[in-house]
Design an enzyme around this catalytic site. Structure first.
Site, mmCIF file in Angstrom:
data_model
loop_
_atom_site.group_PDB
_atom_site.id
_atom_site.type_symbol
_atom_site.label_atom_id
_atom_site.label_comp_id
_atom_site.label_asym_id
_atom_site.label_seq_id
_atom_site.Cartn_x
_atom_site.Cartn_y
_atom_site.Cartn_z
ATOM 1 N N LYS A 175 0.850 -1.190 0.000
ATOM 2 C CA LYS A 175 0.000 0.000 0.000
ATOM 3 C C LYS A 175 0.887 1.242 0.000
ATOM 4 O O LYS A 175 2.037 1.127 0.417
ATOM 5 C CB LYS A 175 -0.962 -0.015 1.181
ATOM 6 C CG LYS A 175 -0.299 0.256 2.533
ATOM 7 C CD LYS A 175 -1.309 0.596 3.562
ATOM 8 C CE LYS A 175 -1.486 2.081 3.666
ATOM 9 N NZ LYS A 175 -1.110 2.627 4.984
ATOM 10 N N ASP A 183 -2.482 -6.093 2.194
ATOM 11 C CA ASP A 183 -3.076 -5.241 3.209
ATOM 12 C C ASP A 183 -2.727 -5.936 4.507
ATOM 13 O O ASP A 183 -3.283 -6.999 4.817
ATOM 14 C CB ASP A 183 -4.598 -5.153 3.043
ATOM 15 C CG ASP A 183 -5.197 -4.173 4.029
ATOM 16 O OD1 ASP A 183 -4.893 -4.289 5.237
ATOM 17 O OD2 ASP A 183 -5.962 -3.284 3.616
ATOM 18 N N HIS A 184 -1.784 -5.383 5.259
ATOM 19 C CA HIS A 184 -1.249 -6.177 6.369
ATOM 20 C C HIS A 184 -2.293 -6.491 7.443
ATOM 21 O O HIS A 184 -2.132 -7.413 8.212
ATOM 22 C CB HIS A 184 0.041 -5.565 6.945
ATOM 23 C CG HIS A 184 -0.192 -4.442 7.913
ATOM 24 N ND1 HIS A 184 -0.477 -3.160 7.513
ATOM 25 C CD2 HIS A 184 -0.175 -4.410 9.260
ATOM 26 C CE1 HIS A 184 -0.622 -2.399 8.581
ATOM 27 N NE2 HIS A 184 -0.433 -3.134 9.669
ATOM 28 N N HIS A 230 -7.388 -0.817 5.397
ATOM 29 C CA HIS A 230 -7.488 -1.704 6.555
ATOM 30 C C HIS A 230 -8.912 -1.806 7.133
ATOM 31 O O HIS A 230 -9.422 -2.889 7.360
ATOM 32 C CB HIS A 230 -6.559 -1.226 7.678
ATOM 33 C CG HIS A 230 -5.142 -1.003 7.242
ATOM 34 N ND1 HIS A 230 -4.514 -1.788 6.307
ATOM 35 C CD2 HIS A 230 -4.212 -0.079 7.620
ATOM 36 C CE1 HIS A 230 -3.269 -1.370 6.146
ATOM 37 N NE2 HIS A 230 -3.063 -0.325 6.918
HETATM 38 C C1 BG6 Z 1 -0.143 1.477 8.272
HETATM 39 C C2 BG6 Z 1 -0.342 2.966 8.298
HETATM 40 O O1 BG6 Z 1 -0.670 0.922 7.102
HETATM 41 O O2 BG6 Z 1 -0.796 0.897 9.396
HETATM 42 C C3 BG6 Z 1 0.168 3.554 9.596
HETATM 43 O O3 BG6 Z 1 0.348 3.553 7.204
HETATM 44 C C4 BG6 Z 1 -0.456 2.859 10.779
HETATM 45 O O4 BG6 Z 1 -0.079 4.948 9.662
HETATM 46 C C5 BG6 Z 1 -0.300 1.353 10.635
HETATM 47 O O5 BG6 Z 1 0.201 3.315 11.943
HETATM 48 C C6 BG6 Z 1 -1.070 0.636 11.721
HETATM 49 O O6 BG6 Z 1 -0.755 -0.713 11.674
HETATM 50 P P1 BG6 Z 1 -0.777 -1.604 12.983
HETATM 51 O O7 BG6 Z 1 -0.458 -2.971 12.486
HETATM 52 O O8 BG6 Z 1 0.259 -1.037 13.899
HETATM 53 O O9 BG6 Z 1 -2.154 -1.461 13.536
#
Ligand code: BG6
Length: 497
Positions: free
Chosen positions: A154, A183-184, A246
């Site tokens: 992304k 999309d992690h 997300h």
């Molecule tokens: C990322 C965003 O995709 O996801 C960040 O660019 C955000 O801004 C992050 O902090 C949040 O991921 P996680 O896994 O820490 O909830």
């Protein structure tokens, strides 16, 4: 020969994501003996480095990510890491890439299977895809069944138009089944558990609809500010950074119909239908359905926290939102009329991602202690992170005289499972791609549908620079105007602690 043997080519190998996330995830897979028998990483980027210096920087990344990595294991793993310095924007450099890949493939016997990972500035995506195509590096040869796949990080586009253009470019060179849009959030264990929770239990699904659910909340709150990412974030904002991808993906899983079978085609068909059923928010309705905010300077525990506009690389007059809350409807038979409230922000009081399903109140209140006492509606709280788990709230009789209802809960924490540690999202997703399973990756039509939904909101904000953006002191739950989105009397957001 194992089918999944492969070389993973990382574009942007000298960057932060490779060091912080990708290589630690690969090392963890290596330690668990989950990597294919024949496997290598070829890091590609402009920085001049040798294999040895590349391995050294990555060792540091692994040390930061893991409490105590086993040095012997890392030494063995490091032998799988290679580096090539080219300019990924230059078509003529792809001859070098091709040659190096061929040589590695022959010596390591990886069967001509290559995965390209775009972990680089998004402005480079299209040119890399084009250059791979011109060099013929995307071609899958039928006779030896070698595969070529591409993982795209992304942001996947900046709006509907650029998202579509990127899809077009990708599908001109690669076939859709070769494309893995990461999309992690979909790699998070607890997001996958939403599917298992919904579709492996008989007791929740009959209640999972407009007849029993009053409203749903999806919250992703973060305590951090934008830190060193001001340059990226100031041109993005919370809607693009968290909601378009997300949070809508989580919504897709919460709201989807049961798929006929658990395969990537069926599962992704169902989530796409949710995105296509989102009730559009027209530009002139944005005020009614969306509230945006920006954190301002404040003091937390005696420490001064700078406001967003004072952060490094942020325009001091910036109108980029660091908080967004919205009311969303899904126009279908299951969810017609049920509001879904989505909220995300930086510099909020706590770091939590959770889904709260608020069930309807009992139709008649039998146990009312005080005159205006309301029945306690049941809530199902699905904690995605941290303290991953599921909690069901319900009413019980408080022991003693009379009939007083007390809210109690049944509570499951993943930590109760003892030695089960939750793998990082990138581990799961990298392994799935290596094994050719795209279920947990966003399909092209899904990404476009999500952009189609957020586009009018972005347009409204862009075309009306004077449109309200509310300030909220860092460390608070965002602008109080977000509460006005919940129009039913007495309703407020769930504030996780
Ligand atoms: C990322 C965003 O995709 O996801 C960040 O660019 C955000 O801004 C992050 O902090 C949040 O991921 P996680 O896994 O820490 O909830």
């Amino acid at each position: 020969v194992q089918r999944d043997n492969c070389i993973l080519v990382i574009f942007g190998a000298s960057g932060d994501l490779t060091r912080r996330k990708l290589v630690p995830a690969l090392f963890s897979l290596y330690e668990k003996d989950l990597l294919p028998e024949k496997f290598a990483v070829l890091g590609v980027s402009r920085t001049k480095m040798t294999d040895a210096s590349f391995r050294k920087t990555l060792a540091e990344g692994v040390e930061d990510a893991e409490a105590k990595p086993d040095p012997d294991d890392f030494r063995k793993f490091a032998k799988l890491l290679f580096y090539l310095s080219i300019d990924p924007g230059e078509a003529r450099d792809y001859g070098k890439l091709s040659k190096r890949l061929k040589k590695l493939d022959e010596s390591l016997k990886t069967g001509g299977n290559f995965i390209y990972y775009l972990s680089i500035a998004p402005s480079m995506y299209e040119v890399i895809v084009e250059n791979l195509g011109t060099a013929g590096l995307q071609k899958e040869k039928k006779q030896d069944q070698a595969y070529k796949r591409i993982i795209v990080e992304k942001p996947f586009g900046y709006d509907l138009e650029s998202g579509k253009a990127l899809n077009k470019k990708l599908t001109k060179v690669f076939r859709e089944p070769q494309i893995y849009r990461i999309d992690h959030y979909l790699g998070k264990e607890t997001v996958q558990n939403l599917l298992v929770f919904r579709f492996s239990n008989g007791i929740f699904e009959p209640l999972w609809n407009r007849n029993f659910v009053d409203h749903v909340e999806i919250t992703a709150s973060e305590t951090v500010g934008v830190g060193t990412r001001g340059r990226y974030y100031d041109s993005s904002g919370a809607l693009r950074d968290m909601v378009q991808n997300h949070l809508l993906q989580i919504l897709g899983i919460i709201a989807m119909e049961p798929p006929p079978s658990f395969d990537s085609f069926s599962v992704r068909n169902e989530t796409v239908k949710v995105f296509q059923s989102l009730k559009p928010i027209a530009e002139d309705e944005v005020d009614q359905y969306v509230v945006r905010g920006q954190y301002t300077k404040s003091q937390i525990n005696g420490q001064i926290i700078p406001g967003y506009r004072e952060e490094e690389h942020v325009d001091p007059f910036s109108r980029t939102e660091t908080f967004a809350a919205m009311k969303v409807f899904i126009e279908n038979w299951r969810w017609g009329g049920v509001p879904f409230y989505i909220r995300t922000g930086k510099r909020l009081p706590t770091r939590v991602t959770e889904v709260v399903i608020h069930f309807k109140r009992t139709p008649h209140i039998l146990f009312q202690h005080k005159k205006d006492e309301q029945a306690v509606p049941n809530q199902l709280i699905i904690r995605i992170q941290p303290d991953e788990g599921i909690l069901l709230n319900f009413g019980m009789k408080r022991p003693g005289t009379g009939f007083h209802v007390e809210k109690v809960s049944m509570d499951f924490h993943y930590s109760d499972l003892g030695d089960t540690s939750l793998a990082d999202a990138y581990e799961r997703l990298l392994l799935d791609c290596i094994q050719g399973d795209p279920t947990l990756f966003a399909r092209g039509d899904a990404v476009e549908s999500c952009w189609r939904f957020v586009d009018p909101i972005l347009n409204r904000w862009q075309n009306n620079p004077d449109e309200t953006i509310y300030g909220y002191p860092a460390g608070t739950w965002g602008p109080r105007q977000a509460t006005h989105l919940l129009t039913q009397p007495g309703l407020d957001w769930h504030y996780p602690c």
